[in-house]
Design a protein around this motif. Structure first.
Motif, short mmCIF file in Angstrom:
data_model
loop_
_atom_site.label_atom_id
_atom_site.label_comp_id
_atom_site.label_asym_id
_atom_site.label_seq_id
_atom_site.Cartn_x
_atom_site.Cartn_y
_atom_site.Cartn_z
N GLY A 1 0.80 -1.22 0.00
CA GLY A 1 0.00 0.00 0.00
C GLY A 1 0.83 1.26 0.00
N ASN A 2 2.09 1.13 0.37
CA ASN A 2 3.01 2.28 0.42
C ASN A 2 4.20 2.06 -0.52
OD1 ASN A 2 2.00 4.12 2.69
ND2 ASN A 2 1.86 2.07 3.56
N LEU A 3 3.98 1.30 -1.57
CA LEU A 3 5.07 0.99 -2.50
C LEU A 3 5.69 2.25 -3.08
CD1 LEU A 3 6.66 -1.31 -3.84
CD2 LEU A 3 5.00 -1.21 -5.72
N ASP A 4 4.89 3.28 -3.30
CA ASP A 4 5.44 4.52 -3.85
C ASP A 4 6.51 5.10 -2.93
OD1 ASP A 4 3.40 5.02 -1.97
OD2 ASP A 4 3.04 7.02 -2.78
N GLN A 5 6.28 5.05 -1.62
CA GLN A 5 7.27 5.56 -0.68
C GLN A 5 8.50 4.67 -0.62
OE1 GLN A 5 5.63 7.06 3.09
NE2 GLN A 5 3.63 6.64 2.17
N LEU A 6 8.29 3.36 -0.71
CA LEU A 6 9.42 2.42 -0.71
C LEU A 6 10.28 2.64 -1.95
CD1 LEU A 6 10.95 0.04 0.55
CD2 LEU A 6 9.44 -1.47 -0.73
N VAL A 7 9.66 2.83 -3.09
CA VAL A 7 10.40 3.10 -4.33
C VAL A 7 11.26 4.35 -4.16
CG1 VAL A 7 10.13 3.84 -6.74
CG2 VAL A 7 8.84 1.88 -5.89
N ASN A 8 10.68 5.38 -3.58
CA ASN A 8 11.41 6.63 -3.37
C ASN A 8 12.60 6.44 -2.43
OD1 ASN A 8 11.76 9.39 -3.84
ND2 ASN A 8 10.64 9.92 -1.98
N VAL A 9 12.40 5.74 -1.33
CA VAL A 9 13.46 5.48 -0.37
C VAL A 9 14.58 4.66 -1.02
CG1 VAL A 9 13.98 4.15 1.73
CG2 VAL A 9 12.04 5.72 1.70
N CYS A 10 14.21 3.62 -1.74
CA CYS A 10 15.21 2.78 -2.41
C CYS A 10 16.02 3.59 -3.42
CB CYS A 10 14.55 1.60 -3.10
SG CYS A 10 13.95 0.34 -1.97
N LEU A 11 15.35 4.42 -4.19
CA LEU A 11 16.06 5.26 -5.17
C LEU A 11 17.04 6.19 -4.49
CD1 LEU A 11 13.36 6.24 -7.79
CD2 LEU A 11 15.53 5.09 -8.23
N ASP A 12 16.62 6.81 -3.40
CA ASP A 12 17.51 7.72 -2.68
C ASP A 12 18.78 7.01 -2.23
OD1 ASP A 12 15.75 9.80 -2.97
OD2 ASP A 12 15.04 9.78 -0.89
N VAL A 13 18.61 5.87 -1.60
CA VAL A 13 19.77 5.17 -1.03
C VAL A 13 20.63 4.54 -2.12
CG1 VAL A 13 20.50 3.31 0.50
CG2 VAL A 13 18.67 4.85 1.19
N LEU A 14 20.01 3.97 -3.15
CA LEU A 14 20.80 3.39 -4.24
C LEU A 14 21.58 4.46 -4.98
CD1 LEU A 14 18.30 0.70 -5.57
CD2 LEU A 14 20.45 0.29 -4.34
N ALA A 15 21.00 5.65 -5.14
CA ALA A 15 21.73 6.75 -5.77
C ALA A 15 22.90 7.19 -4.88
CB ALA A 15 20.79 7.92 -6.03
N GLU A 16 22.65 7.23 -3.59
CA GLU A 16 23.72 7.59 -2.66
C GLU A 16 24.85 6.55 -2.70
OE1 GLU A 16 24.00 9.02 1.97
OE2 GLU A 16 22.45 7.59 1.42
N GLU A 17 24.48 5.28 -2.77
CA GLU A 17 25.48 4.22 -2.85
C GLU A 17 26.29 4.32 -4.14
OE1 GLU A 17 25.68 0.79 -1.04
OE2 GLU A 17 25.01 2.01 0.65
N ALA A 18 25.60 4.61 -5.25
CA ALA A 18 26.28 4.69 -6.55
C ALA A 18 27.25 5.87 -6.59
CB ALA A 18 25.26 4.81 -7.67
#
Length: 147
Positions: free
Chosen positions: A41-58
Motif C-alpha cells: 500500500g506504500n510501495l510509492d514511498q518504498l520506491v522513493n526510499v530505495c532510489l535515494d539510497v541506491l543513488a547515494e550508494e552509486a
C-alpha cells in the motif's frame, strides 16, 4: 516511511549506514512478510526510499567504514581516538549488513514480492506509484523479469 528522512541525515558520521539498514528493513517488509499488505500500500514511498539510497550508494566513493569518525557529541572515547577509530572501522567492515550488494538485495526482495503478492495486487501497487520514479528504479535495477 515518514521517519526515513530523519534516519541518517543529521546523525553525524553514521548516516549512510543507517539509511542502508533502513532500506534493508523496509524491503524485508514486502510480501510474503506479515507486513506485506501495508508495504504494498506504500510501495510509492518504498520506491522513493530505495532510489535515494541506491543513488547515494552509486555516488559514494571509498569504503563505507571510512565515513565513520569520532563525534564528541555522540560518545566518549576511552583508550585513545586512533585505536577507537581503527576498532570501529574493523567492526564495520566485518558487519555482514555493510558488505553485501544492496542493489542485488533490493532486486531479490522485489522479485519475491511480485511472486508472493500476485500479478493483480502488484499491478495495483504499481499504479499508485509515480511512473517516473518506478521507471527510474527499474532502470537502476537493470530491468528484470517481474519488476
Amino acid at each position: 516511511f515518514e521517519k526515513f528522512d530523519s534516519a541518517g541525515y543529521g546523525w553525524g558520521s553514521s548516516g549512510r549506514i543507517r539509511r542502508r539498514l533502513w532500506v534493508c528493513c523496509l524491503c524485508l517488509m514486502l510480501p510474503p512478510s506479515p507486513w506485506g499488505p501495508f508495504t504494498l500500500g506504500n510501495l510509492d514511498q518504498l520506491v522513493n526510499v530505495c532510489l535515494d539510497v541506491l543513488a547515494e550508494e552509486a555516488g559514494a566513493q571509498g569504503d563505507l567504514a571510512d565515513e565513520i569518525f569520532y563525534d564528541s557529541e555522540e560518545e566518549t572515547v576511552m583508550g585513545g581516538l586512533e585505536e577507537y577509530e581503527r576498532t570501529l572501522r574493523a567492526e564495520i567492515r566485518g558487519d555482514p549488513a555493510m558488505g553485501f550488494d544492496l542493489k542485488g538485495f533490493v532486486k531479490a526482495r522485489l522479485d519475491d514480492a511480485v511472486a508472493a503478492a500476485g500479478a493483480d495486487a502488484w499491478r495495483e501497487a504499481e499504479e499508485r506509484c509515480e511512473p517516473v520514479l518506478l521507471k527510474q528504479l527499474k532502470e537502476t535495477l537493470q530491468e528484470r523479469k517481474g519488476f
